[in-house]
Structure formats: structure tokens, C-alpha cells
Design a protein around this motif. Structure first.
Motif, mmCIF file in Angstrom:
data_model
loop_
_atom_site.group_PDB
_atom_site.id
_atom_site.type_symbol
_atom_site.label_atom_id
_atom_site.label_comp_id
_atom_site.label_asym_id
_atom_site.label_seq_id
_atom_site.Cartn_x
_atom_site.Cartn_y
_atom_site.Cartn_z
ATOM 1 N N ALA A 42 -1.955 -10.967 -18.941
ATOM 2 C CA ALA A 42 -2.115 -9.549 -18.597
ATOM 3 C C ALA A 42 -2.355 -9.360 -17.113
ATOM 4 O O ALA A 42 -3.051 -8.440 -16.695
ATOM 5 N N GLY A 43 -1.770 -10.238 -16.312
ATOM 6 C CA GLY A 43 -1.808 -10.048 -14.869
ATOM 7 C C GLY A 43 -0.667 -9.146 -14.439
ATOM 8 O O GLY A 43 -0.087 -8.406 -15.243
ATOM 9 N N GLY B 225 -5.520 -8.249 -15.110
ATOM 10 C CA GLY B 225 -5.498 -8.413 -13.666
ATOM 11 C C GLY B 225 -5.144 -9.794 -13.161
ATOM 12 O O GLY B 225 -4.806 -9.963 -11.994
ATOM 13 N N GLY B 226 -5.238 -10.825 -14.028
ATOM 14 C CA GLY B 226 -4.902 -12.168 -13.566
ATOM 15 C C GLY B 226 -5.802 -12.608 -12.428
ATOM 16 O O GLY B 226 -7.029 -12.583 -12.540
ATOM 17 N N PRO C 218 2.854 4.153 -6.272
ATOM 18 C CA PRO C 218 2.295 3.630 -5.021
ATOM 19 C C PRO C 218 0.791 3.418 -5.154
ATOM 20 O O PRO C 218 0.141 3.984 -6.035
ATOM 21 N N MET C 219 0.248 2.604 -4.297
ATOM 22 C CA MET C 219 -1.197 2.480 -4.245
ATOM 23 C C MET C 219 -1.787 3.748 -3.623
ATOM 24 O O MET C 219 -1.093 4.445 -2.863
ATOM 25 N N PRO C 220 -3.027 4.076 -3.940
ATOM 26 C CA PRO C 220 -3.642 5.289 -3.392
ATOM 27 C C PRO C 220 -3.597 5.325 -1.863
ATOM 28 O O PRO C 220 -3.771 4.292 -1.202
ATOM 29 N N ALA C 221 -3.370 6.512 -1.318
ATOM 30 C CA ALA C 221 -3.307 6.670 0.137
ATOM 31 C C ALA C 221 -4.616 6.282 0.806
ATOM 32 O O ALA C 221 -4.641 5.898 1.981
ATOM 33 N N TYR D 208 -6.207 -0.480 -9.295
ATOM 34 C CA TYR D 208 -4.804 -0.034 -9.311
ATOM 35 C C TYR D 208 -4.081 -0.564 -10.544
ATOM 36 O O TYR D 208 -3.353 0.179 -11.230
ATOM 37 N N LEU D 209 -4.268 -1.836 -10.858
ATOM 38 C CA LEU D 209 -3.602 -2.429 -12.022
ATOM 39 C C LEU D 209 -4.120 -1.821 -13.323
ATOM 40 O O LEU D 209 -3.345 -1.576 -14.258
ATOM 41 N N THR D 210 -5.426 -1.569 -13.390
ATOM 42 C CA THR D 210 -5.997 -0.945 -14.582
ATOM 43 C C THR D 210 -5.433 0.448 -14.777
ATOM 44 O O THR D 210 -5.071 0.857 -15.895
#
Length: 510
Positions: free
Chosen positions: A12-13, A40-41, A67-70, A84-86
Motif C-alpha cells: 500500500a505504498g 505509505g510504504g 497535485p500536492m498542496p500549494a 498527501y498519499l492518505t
């Protein structure tokens, strides 16, 4: 028409999330098995060392549809990546598909005569199960099994109060405060831990490494983001790749002096910027000969700390422990309270039956995988995240999208078993003879050939859009939004539940 499959994703990574999303979005039933208690690995908090952060900028360390948060910095910290992965898993309804604390202990071909595998699992309570799956996506990646390193006297070292940790076990910064810390290894994790130990108040920090390697600062010359050097197609084309045409070989021969001068200029700049001569850490090898997934980023502060003595660097390795002293192979003796072994991870697929492991892994450790994803001798199985790179999220997502089409027979250019074997033979020859640096990590590294790898996958997926503008394509790093468009241009489909197929067949007969 494609029939719905019961798919198992192991891990689950990042790769597991990419594979689960790809198979689920094409209509398959997905189960994600994760042996730890969280997703998340390498980014799972329980196995992340203090202050860990990405090596790639955030725009290169993201999925194509999010995208990742600004608010994140250009190089996000571990907790930010995990969040971010969660959030990604939650937004794609992947969390309900996950079975945590579940270890795959073995697998075998199904004995009911149907294609697929039977997986044996064990949970944290010791309950074992056997479950049939139509397809298995192995997403355990390259950072799954910790390497172990033992030396004579380590029991005495521990008995005297010394602590020995793998870098993945070093999660509490307080345990190095006021301590004499010795870090073994040459990776970025090793230099990160050495620098953090100084900042965390260690009384002494010693860094032990086998040989100096070229490291890239986040900004080369203090000005140029390294992504503008190692992540662009123009740079990639300086490296002769596989399957070159005669014209391409001629072009490389003509450009060879200019390419040579380019690399020597970069080396000179790095020597000055990182104070490599003062630190006595100038590598013995040429920069271009070692460009692969093991090229580490220079941890900010590491070389200045070596230069001014806050970190003592010793070239060598451990020989044995003598009480609370670590004796090096060269005879140096270093008093230590904490030894942190940043020695990495070992590649393996331990749950795969030996007969299939022999078809997958060559005697010299090279993996036999077409496009670094699949092997026809391992049917109903594929590997996501084994195609390591400088932009591992994108490579995992590309592999996942290719794999689901391969599993369903829906690649626009579906390779035959003979074609796959011929390609694997060619790639193994290339890695062993033409570019030995490509053989690291079992040959499971596509760097520096990111664009060539992506081009091959998109071509076989049948994407009709595969390029940005000429200048952007030549001199800009891979763009996740652009690859979202490229993937969207490939033919789409959705698997149908088995019941729906039966209903349609009955209606046709009627």
C-alpha cells in the motif's frame, strides 16, 4: 469485452495506490494487502527517519490527477508526503480495499484450473487464509526488505549499552541527543541522519562510507534547480540508449567531445560548490558513468559540517565491535553510543515460489521483466513500482496503467511472449555490457532514460497525444498534468462483471 477480475495488490505504498486505482478505475474488484499498519510504504511514519524529505521536487513527486498542496515546500517532508498519499487513497475510495497487518506468506497457481494465483496470508493475530485471485500486482518495490549487517562483538556492544539501528528504525530524534553517533552508509539517508544528528544535539557524529560518490545539490551553482539538469529530455539524449539506429550512433559519436566537456564542467562546479577537495571526498569515477537511481541529493549542510569538523568522515567500513568502540576495517577506533546502519534494502519477492523466482531473477541478480513490469513466464502477474526513477510516483502510475491493459489484453500493441523474451534479452545485454550503471538495483532503474521509458509505455498503450511543445518537451522536466493528457488519449474501456456478461449472452441467444 473484458471480464471483471478479482485483483490482489500487494503493498500500500505509492506503487500499490497507483495499481489499485488503475485496476479499480477499469472496473476490476481490488484487494490491497499491506503487512504494516498503515499505508505509505517508505513514507509510513513508523519507518521514516527524522526530517526525511523527498529528493524530487513536489511537482515531480505527484500523481497525474492530484497535485500536492500549494502550501507544501518544493521538497516536502515525510509527514506531508504521507498526508498527501492518505488523501489520495481516500479520494479514490481505496481505503476500504485495504487489509492492514496482513503478510503474504506464499503463493501458488490456482488448483481449480482457472488462471490466477492462490495467496496464503497471515494477519497480526496469527490467523492464516488462502484466497484465489485472477491477477496479482506486486507493489512491494525496492525498499521493502531491510538489509542486515552483523559484525563480531555486536552483542557485547549492546550489552554495554550501545544501540544498533537500521535507518528505517531510527524514528525518534531524542535517542541521539548527547550521544556519540556513528552512521554507516553512503546514501542520502546516511547523510540526512548525520546532519540531523548534529542538529539534534549529538555529542559526536561520525560518518563511515565506502567510497565518495557524486551528489547533486538542490540548486547547482546555487542557481539552477537540479531538475533542469537531470530531468530533461535533452540531458537524457546525451546517454546512448538501447535500440539505437545507425544515424543515432553517428550523432552520438559527433557529439561525444561536447558531452564530455559538459560533464567535466559539471564536476568542476560540484567540486567547488560542495568543497569536495577540502572534505577529501572527490569521487574516483566520472559523473556520467554513475547516473542512475542511486545518485543521491546532497543533504544541505553535510559537506560544510564535514569541512569544519562537526561530522568526522571516515572512508571504510565496520570491521568489528570492541565494547563501546567500533573498529573500522582500516584500524580506526571510534567510541559510539548509537550505530545507525543506513545500508538500504534488499530486492526480493520472498513469497514467490522458487521455480518462478528463478524465471524472474537471474543468477547475477538482474530482474527479467519486460518494460520493468511483466514477464510472460509469470502469468497473471505484474510488478508496479519496480521501475524506479527520479520521479517514482509518475513511473509507478505509468506502469500501473500499462499493466492493467496488459492484464486485460487491451494494449494497442499487445506484445507476444516471444517479443517480450527477445526484448528482455536485449535489455539485459544493454545493462550488462553497454551501460553497467543501469544494472544497479537488479536493473530495476529507468534513470536516466525516463522519457524513453514513458515513450515506450505510451506507444504500447495506444496514446494519441504523447508530446508537449517542442521546447517544453526538450528542455522541461516531465509534467504530471501533461502525462494526464497523454494517458487520457489512450483508448478507454471498462471491465464488465461476470453476471453482466452472462445476461448479455443470454439476451443475444434469445
Amino acid at each position: 469485452m473484458v471480464m471483471q477480475k478479482n485483483v490482489c495488490v500487494i503493498g500500500a505504498g505509492i506503487a500499490g495506490l497507483a495499481a489499485a486505482k488503475a485496476f479499480a478505475s477499469h472496473g476490476h474488484r481490488v484487494t490491497i494487502l499491506e503487512r504494516s499498519g498503515d499505508l505509505g510504504g517508505v513514507w509510513e511514519p513508523a519507518r521514516s527517519y527524522p526530517e526525511v524529505q523527498t529528493q524530487s521536487p513536489k511537482e515531480l513527486y505527484r500523481f497525474t490527477d492530484r497535485p500536492m498542496p500549494a502550501s507544501y515546500p518544493e521538497w516536502p517532508k515525510g509527514p506531508q508526503v504521507h498526508a498527501y498519499l492518505t488523501d489520495y487513497a481516500r479520494s479514490h475510495d481505496l481505503l476500504p480495499l485495504m487489509q492492514f497487518n496482513t503478510t503474504v506468506t506464499g503463493m501458488a497457481r490456482r488448483d481449480d484450473g482457472l488462471p490466477g494465483w492462490t495467496l496464503a496470508t497471515s494477519d497480526s493475530t496469527g490467523i492464516t487464509r488462502e484466497t484465489d485471485y485472477d491477477f496479482v500486482a506486486v507493489c512491494t518495490g525496492q525498499f521493502n526488505e531491510r538489509k542486515e549487517l552483523h559484525h563480531y562483538g555486536e552483542d557485547g556492544f549492546k550489552a554495554a549499552g550501545g544501540v544498533i539501528l537500521h535507518s528505517a528504525e531510527h524514528t525518534d530524534p531524542s535517542r541521539v541527543k548527547g550521544k556519540k553517533v556513528v552512521v554507516l552508509g553512503g546514501s542520502k539517508s546516511a547523510t540526512d541522519i548525520a546532519v540531523h544528528s548534529v542538529k539534534a544535539g549529538a555529542s559526536a557524529v561520525t560518518f563511515v562510507y565506502r567510497e565518495p560518490v557524486w551528489r547533486i545539490p538542490y540548486f547547482v551553482g546555487g542557481l539552477i534547480n537540479f531538475k533542469r539538469i537531470l530531468y530533461i529530455r535533452a540531458q537524457e539524449e546525451m546517454f546512448p540508449g538501447w535500440g539505437q539506429s545507425a544515424l543515432s550512433r553517428i550523432k552520438h559519436a559527433i557529439a561525444k567531445p561536447f558531452v564530455w566537456a559538459h560533464w567535466r564542467g559539471l564536476e568542476s562546479l560540484l567540486k567547488i560548490q560542495l568543497k569536495l577537495n577540502k572534505c577529501d571526498m572527490v569521487p574516483d569515477t566520472r559523473f556520467e558513468d554513475g547516473v542512475n537511481c542511486s545518485v543521491p541529493i546532497a543533504t544541505p549542510g553535510f559537506f560544510p559540517m564535514v569541512a569544519d569538523g562537526r561530522i568526522t568522515a571516515i572512508r571504510g567500513t565496520f570491521d568489528h565491535y570492541d565494547g563501546r568502540t567500533i573498529v573500522m576495517a582500516g584500524g580506526q577506533r571510534v567510541d559510539a553510543d548509537v550505530a545507525i546502519l543506513a545500508i538500504g534494502f534488499k530486492l526480493d519477492v520472498p513469497f514467490l515460489p522458487q521455480a518462478y523466482r528463478d524465471r524472474l531473477i537471474q543468477p547475477d541478480g538482474q530482474y527479467r521483466l519486460y518494460r520493468v513490469i511483466a514477464n510472460p513466464d509469470l502469468p497473471e502477474m505484474g510488478f508496479v513500482g519496480f521501475n524506479s526513477s527520479f520521479c517514482s510516483v509518475l513511473t509507478a502510475e505509468m506502469a500501473a496503467n500499462w499493466l492493467v491493459r496488459y492484464a486485460d489484453g487491451k494494449l494497442a500493441k499487445q506484445p507476444t511472449a516471444d517479443e517480450m523474451h527477445a526484448n528482455m534479452d536485449m535489455m539485459l545485454r544493454f545493462k550488462r555490457t553497454e551501460r553497467p550503471a543501469a544494472g544497479v538495483y537488479g536493473g530495476l532503474c529507468v534513470a536516466p532514460y525516463h522519457f524513453k521509458h514513458f515513450d515506450e509505455l505510451l506507444d504500447e498503450m495506444g496514446a494519441t497525444v504523447t508530446r508537449r511543445g517542442a521546447l517544453a518537451e526538450k528542455f522541461s522536466p516531465p509534467d504530471a498534468d501533461a502525462y494526464a493528457r497523454f494517458l487520457a488519449s489512450a483508448p478507454g474501456y471498462r471491465a464488465q462483471p461476470k453476471l453482466a456478461l452472462v445476461d448479455k449472452e443470454e439476451a443475444a441467444v434469445a
